[in-house]
Scaffold this motif. Structure first.
Motif, PDB file in Angstrom:
ATOM      1  N   GLU A   1       0.579  -1.231  -0.057  1.00  0.00           N
ATOM      2  CA  GLU A   1      -0.169   0.050   0.068  1.00  0.00           C
ATOM      3  C   GLU A   1       0.953   1.145  -0.018  1.00  0.00           C
ATOM      4  O   GLU A   1       1.795   1.418   0.833  1.00  0.00           O
TER       5      GLU A   1
ATOM      6  N   TYR B   1     -13.144  -0.599   1.877  1.00  0.00           N
ATOM      7  CA  TYR B   1     -12.172  -1.404   0.938  1.00  0.00           C
ATOM      8  C   TYR B   1     -12.713  -1.966  -0.109  1.00  0.00           C
ATOM      9  O   TYR B   1     -13.802  -2.320  -0.156  1.00  0.00           O
TER      10      TYR B   1
ATOM     11  N   TYR C   1     -11.407  -4.217  -4.201  1.00  0.00           N
ATOM     12  CA  TYR C   1     -10.313  -4.933  -4.549  1.00  0.00           C
ATOM     13  C   TYR C   1     -10.981  -5.380  -5.893  1.00  0.00           C
ATOM     14  O   TYR C   1     -12.022  -5.736  -6.240  1.00  0.00           O
TER      15      TYR C   1
ATOM     16  N   THR D   1      -5.947  -2.562  -4.903  1.00  0.00           N
ATOM     17  CA  THR D   1      -6.737  -2.445  -3.774  1.00  0.00           C
ATOM     18  C   THR D   1      -6.794  -1.001  -3.449  1.00  0.00           C
ATOM     19  O   THR D   1      -6.287  -0.013  -3.938  1.00  0.00           O
ATOM     20  N   PHE D   2      -7.938  -0.418  -2.682  1.00  0.00           N
ATOM     21  CA  PHE D   2      -7.954   0.815  -2.430  1.00  0.00           C
ATOM     22  C   PHE D   2      -8.891   0.858  -0.985  1.00  0.00           C
ATOM     23  O   PHE D   2      -9.761   0.081  -0.714  1.00  0.00           O
ATOM     24  N   SER D   3      -8.322   1.567  -0.024  1.00  0.00           N
ATOM     25  CA  SER D   3      -8.991   1.727   1.291  1.00  0.00           C
ATOM     26  C   SER D   3      -9.074   3.356   1.570  1.00  0.00           C
ATOM     27  O   SER D   3      -7.902   3.726   1.511  1.00  0.00           O
TER      28      SER D   3
ATOM     29  N   PHE E   1      -5.764   7.111   3.673  1.00  0.00           N
ATOM     30  CA  PHE E   1      -6.265   6.814   1.839  1.00  0.00           C
ATOM     31  C   PHE E   1      -5.034   6.122   1.721  1.00  0.00           C
ATOM     32  O   PHE E   1      -4.128   6.273   1.359  1.00  0.00           O
ATOM     33  N   TYR E   2      -5.533   4.639   1.283  1.00  0.00           N
ATOM     34  CA  TYR E   2      -4.401   3.507   1.056  1.00  0.00           C
ATOM     35  C   TYR E   2      -4.682   2.908  -0.357  1.00  0.00           C
ATOM     36  O   TYR E   2      -5.410   1.950  -0.289  1.00  0.00           O
ATOM     37  N   PRO E   3      -4.187   3.235  -1.567  1.00  0.00           N
ATOM     38  CA  PRO E   3      -4.230   2.693  -2.589  1.00  0.00           C
ATOM     39  C   PRO E   3      -3.060   1.760  -2.721  1.00  0.00           C
ATOM     40  O   PRO E   3      -2.123   1.929  -1.989  1.00  0.00           O
TER      41      PRO E   3
END
Length: 195
Positions: free
Chosen positions: A97, A162, A164, A151-153, A113-115
């Motif tokens: 991430e 979240y 995927y 992924t993206f959260s 913000f975690y891509p």
């Protein structure tokens, strides 16, 4: 104040799975879901430490429900369709991430913000077709050993939305020559990061 803090985190996720690119002979049924958990090591990328790279190791459990009719599978229900099919995948996961956050050394609740990207190695799987027929899925289809996707959260504190999106196919081929099974998956749910 510790200006060398890290955002190492234990994570746990629960997702709904939507199977994409289904051929006419397959339809999704029931509630397909995924569970994941593990640990992510944080590597800050700037002096303020609000941008980082997270690399983790975890376990994934994915349960797919679908209806399918394959000529090589017998017996079938009266209408020619085997119902209540289930595919379960167990995998070792490697999440990566890029992490943007509003944290500080003393601020434990913050926006994030975690891509990223998730790689998975499937180490076990099992399948049941119908209520009474169990078989080895390898008799019908080859399940990909390696799966990967974007992924993206995003969220606040421990609560995060979240998603995927699988970039490769769940299955590599089928022994039924009538059609190919080129299915990938989309997951949406919640992921919880615990410090």
């Amino acid at each position: 104040m510790d200006d060398k803090y890290l955002e190492d985190q234990i994570y746990f996720g629960l997702t709904y799975i939507q199977m994409l690119n289904l051929p006419n002979q397959i339809s999704q049924s029931g509630f397909s879901y995924g569970l994941a958990g593990g640990f992510i090591k944080d590597f800050p990328l700037n002096k303020r430490r609000n941008i980082g790279l997270g690399v983790g190791l975890g376990y994934g459990f994915n349960n797919y429900y679908f209806n399918v009719h394959l000529n090589v599978v017998e017996p079938a229900d009266n209408d020619g369709t085997i119902r209540n099919n289930k595919l379960i995948l167990h995998s070792v996961e490697l999440p990566i991430e890029l992490r943007f956050r509003s944290s500080t050394a003393v601020k434990y609740k913050f926006w994030m913000f975690y891509p990223g990207l998730k790689l998975a190695y499937k180490f076990a799987h099992n399948t049941s077709f119908g209520k009474s027929l169990d078989f080895d899925v390898d008799d019908i289809i080859d399940v990909n050993d390696f799966l990967y996707g974007l992924t993206f959260s995003v969220g606040y504190n421990k609560w995060n939305l979240y998603t995927y999106y699988g970039l490769n196919d769940l299955f590599t081929q089928t022994t039924n020559n009538d059609y190919d099974i080129n299915i990938n998956d989309f997951k949406i749910g919640l992921i919880f990061y615990m410090f």
